[in-house]
Scaffold this active site. Structure first.
Site, PDB file in Angstrom:
ATOM      1  N   GLU A  87      10.099  11.614   8.288  1.00  0.00           N
ATOM      2  CA  GLU A  87       9.652  10.959   9.533  1.00  0.00           C
ATOM      3  C   GLU A  87       8.528   9.983   9.180  1.00  0.00           C
ATOM      4  O   GLU A  87       7.774  10.210   8.232  1.00  0.00           O
ATOM      5  CB  GLU A  87       9.185  12.089  10.482  1.00  0.00           C
ATOM      6  CG  GLU A  87       8.309  11.735  11.651  1.00  0.00           C
ATOM      7  CD  GLU A  87       9.044  11.121  12.832  1.00  0.00           C
ATOM      8  OE1 GLU A  87       9.724  10.120  12.615  1.00  0.00           O
ATOM      9  OE2 GLU A  87       8.860  11.625  13.955  1.00  0.00           O
ATOM     10  N   ASP A  88       8.425   8.890   9.919  1.00  0.00           N
ATOM     11  CA  ASP A  88       7.341   7.933   9.647  1.00  0.00           C
ATOM     12  C   ASP A  88       6.003   8.445  10.191  1.00  0.00           C
ATOM     13  O   ASP A  88       5.030   8.561   9.454  1.00  0.00           O
ATOM     14  CB  ASP A  88       7.678   6.528  10.182  1.00  0.00           C
ATOM     15  CG  ASP A  88       7.988   6.503  11.679  1.00  0.00           C
ATOM     16  OD1 ASP A  88       8.091   7.585  12.309  1.00  0.00           O
ATOM     17  OD2 ASP A  88       8.128   5.398  12.242  1.00  0.00           O
ATOM     18  N   ASP A 142       3.370  11.774  16.170  1.00  0.00           N
ATOM     19  CA  ASP A 142       2.397  11.298  17.153  1.00  0.00           C
ATOM     20  C   ASP A 142       2.235  12.392  18.220  1.00  0.00           C
ATOM     21  O   ASP A 142       1.548  13.378  17.988  1.00  0.00           O
ATOM     22  CB  ASP A 142       2.936   9.971  17.698  1.00  0.00           C
ATOM     23  CG  ASP A 142       1.985   9.245  18.616  1.00  0.00           C
ATOM     24  OD1 ASP A 142       0.776   9.302  18.381  1.00  0.00           O
ATOM     25  OD2 ASP A 142       2.456   8.605  19.571  1.00  0.00           O
ATOM     26  N   PHE A 192      -2.739   2.384  16.853  1.00  0.00           N
ATOM     27  CA  PHE A 192      -1.344   1.965  16.754  1.00  0.00           C
ATOM     28  C   PHE A 192      -1.171   1.216  15.442  1.00  0.00           C
ATOM     29  O   PHE A 192      -1.865   0.244  15.179  1.00  0.00           O
ATOM     30  CB  PHE A 192      -0.927   1.100  17.946  1.00  0.00           C
ATOM     31  CG  PHE A 192       0.561   0.992  18.063  1.00  0.00           C
ATOM     32  CD1 PHE A 192       1.297   2.013  18.643  1.00  0.00           C
ATOM     33  CD2 PHE A 192       1.231  -0.108  17.548  1.00  0.00           C
ATOM     34  CE1 PHE A 192       2.693   1.941  18.713  1.00  0.00           C
ATOM     35  CE2 PHE A 192       2.625  -0.190  17.612  1.00  0.00           C
ATOM     36  CZ  PHE A 192       3.350   0.834  18.201  1.00  0.00           C
ATOM     37  N   ARG A 198       7.719  -4.560  10.253  1.00  0.00           N
ATOM     38  CA  ARG A 198       8.245  -3.466   9.410  1.00  0.00           C
ATOM     39  C   ARG A 198       8.159  -3.831   7.934  1.00  0.00           C
ATOM     40  O   ARG A 198       8.134  -2.967   7.071  1.00  0.00           O
ATOM     41  CB  ARG A 198       9.722  -3.206   9.736  1.00  0.00           C
ATOM     42  CG  ARG A 198       9.966  -2.564  11.088  1.00  0.00           C
ATOM     43  CD  ARG A 198      11.394  -2.025  11.135  1.00  0.00           C
ATOM     44  NE  ARG A 198      11.858  -1.787  12.482  1.00  0.00           N
ATOM     45  CZ  ARG A 198      11.697  -0.644  13.152  1.00  0.00           C
ATOM     46  NH1 ARG A 198      11.048   0.359  12.591  1.00  0.00           N
ATOM     47  NH2 ARG A 198      12.171  -0.510  14.369  1.00  0.00           N
TER      48      ARG A 198
HETATM   49  P1  IMP Z   1       6.283  11.145  18.918  1.00  0.00           P
HETATM   50  O1  IMP Z   1       7.557  11.625  19.523  1.00  0.00           O
HETATM   51  O2  IMP Z   1       5.262  10.796  19.991  1.00  0.00           O
HETATM   52  O3  IMP Z   1       5.703  12.047  17.868  1.00  0.00           O
HETATM   53  O4  IMP Z   1       6.605   9.730  18.308  1.00  0.00           O
HETATM   54  C1  IMP Z   1       7.095   9.555  17.063  1.00  0.00           C
HETATM   55  C2  IMP Z   1       7.654   8.163  16.904  1.00  0.00           C
HETATM   56  O5  IMP Z   1       6.946   7.195  17.674  1.00  0.00           O
HETATM   57  C3  IMP Z   1       7.478   7.716  15.476  1.00  0.00           C
HETATM   58  O6  IMP Z   1       8.577   8.123  14.698  1.00  0.00           O
HETATM   59  C4  IMP Z   1       7.359   6.231  15.607  1.00  0.00           C
HETATM   60  O7  IMP Z   1       8.635   5.632  15.587  1.00  0.00           O
HETATM   61  C5  IMP Z   1       6.726   6.012  16.948  1.00  0.00           C
HETATM   62  N1  IMP Z   1       5.284   5.778  16.790  1.00  0.00           N
HETATM   63  C6  IMP Z   1       4.275   6.668  16.939  1.00  0.00           C
HETATM   64  N2  IMP Z   1       3.080   6.118  16.672  1.00  0.00           N
HETATM   65  C7  IMP Z   1       3.343   4.835  16.323  1.00  0.00           C
HETATM   66  C8  IMP Z   1       2.511   3.749  15.883  1.00  0.00           C
HETATM   67  O8  IMP Z   1       1.281   3.846  15.748  1.00  0.00           O
HETATM   68  N3  IMP Z   1       3.167   2.597  15.581  1.00  0.00           N
HETATM   69  C9  IMP Z   1       4.523   2.431  15.703  1.00  0.00           C
HETATM   70  N4  IMP Z   1       5.322   3.429  16.089  1.00  0.00           N
HETATM   71  C10 IMP Z   1       4.753   4.612  16.399  1.00  0.00           C
END
Ligand code: IMP
Length: 179
Positions: free
Chosen positions: A102-103, A106, A155, A168
């Site tokens: 996973e990247d 959050d 962000f 990207r």
């Molecule tokens: P979560 O479901 O809130 O944990 O979101 C996870 C996904 O939201 C990540 O896999 C990202 O694709 C996107 N995301 C979360 N934070 C960022 C950020 O700071 N920049 C860009 N994409 C983000």
């Protein structure tokens, strides 16, 4: 296509630091799965595509690569709680060793949903490697097995991660600052 207000990107993690960290993560993962016959490395599209490309090349294991895509932020910087699977795995994972890549973790909703879905398929082992973690934003109690960097509530873009499908291709991770 949403128009974004003007912003600049301040470097947060250099390409060199990322490379060193990816190497260390790959060593830990290779040790953990040392006895596997083949590891299924599952990239969460699209943000993990650069990370997974670098990570698999450092793994000292037989690997197979597959992808899954969950709905994400769209063109916004705000997370949605509802997670939908847009593209599922090609391979079955029952009885197999799986590493989800996973990247960013959050709020945790995406990972929670994907882990739930994949665990229900009865893999032998299922672990997660996330490049970035924003613990301050967590709403679901979930953690990756391995994390590259913990970052503050900013962000970020680059190294595969986008803002409205841009940035990207930056080689480093930068934080978005609106002017
Ligand atoms: P979560 O479901 O809130 O944990 O979101 C996870 C996904 O939201 C990540 O896999 C990202 O694709 C996107 N995301 C979360 N934070 C960022 C950020 O700071 N920049 C860009 N994409 C983000």
């Amino acid at each position: 296509m949403t128009a974004h207000p003007p912003y600049v990107i301040d470097e947060m993690i250099s390409a060199k630091s990322i490379a060193a960290r990816v190497e260390a993560l790959a060593r830990d993962i290779s040790d953990h799965f040392a006895d596997t016959d083949k590891l299924v490395v599952v990239g969460l599209l699209r943000g993990s595509f650069v990370f997974i490309a670098d990570l698999v090349r450092e793994l000292d294991l037989p690997v197979e690569v597959d992808f899954i895509e969950a709905s994400s932020y769209g063109d916004s910087t705000v997370s949605s709680r509802e997670v939908r699977i847009l593209k599922d795995l090609r391979s079955g994972i029952e009885g197999r060793d799986v590493l989800v890549v996973e990247d960013i973790v959050d709020t945790g909703f995406t990972l929670h949903h994907v882990i739930g879905l994949l665990s229900a398929r009865d893999p032998a082992r299922l672990e997660v490697c996330a490049l970035l973690d924003k613990p301050a934003r967590r709403e679901v109690d979930i953690r990756a097995t391995w994390t590259g960097f913990e970052i503050p509530d900013e962000f970020v873009v680059g190294y595969g991660i986008d803002y409205g499908q841009r940035n990207r291709n930056l080689p480093h991770i930068g934080k978005v600052r609106f002017e």
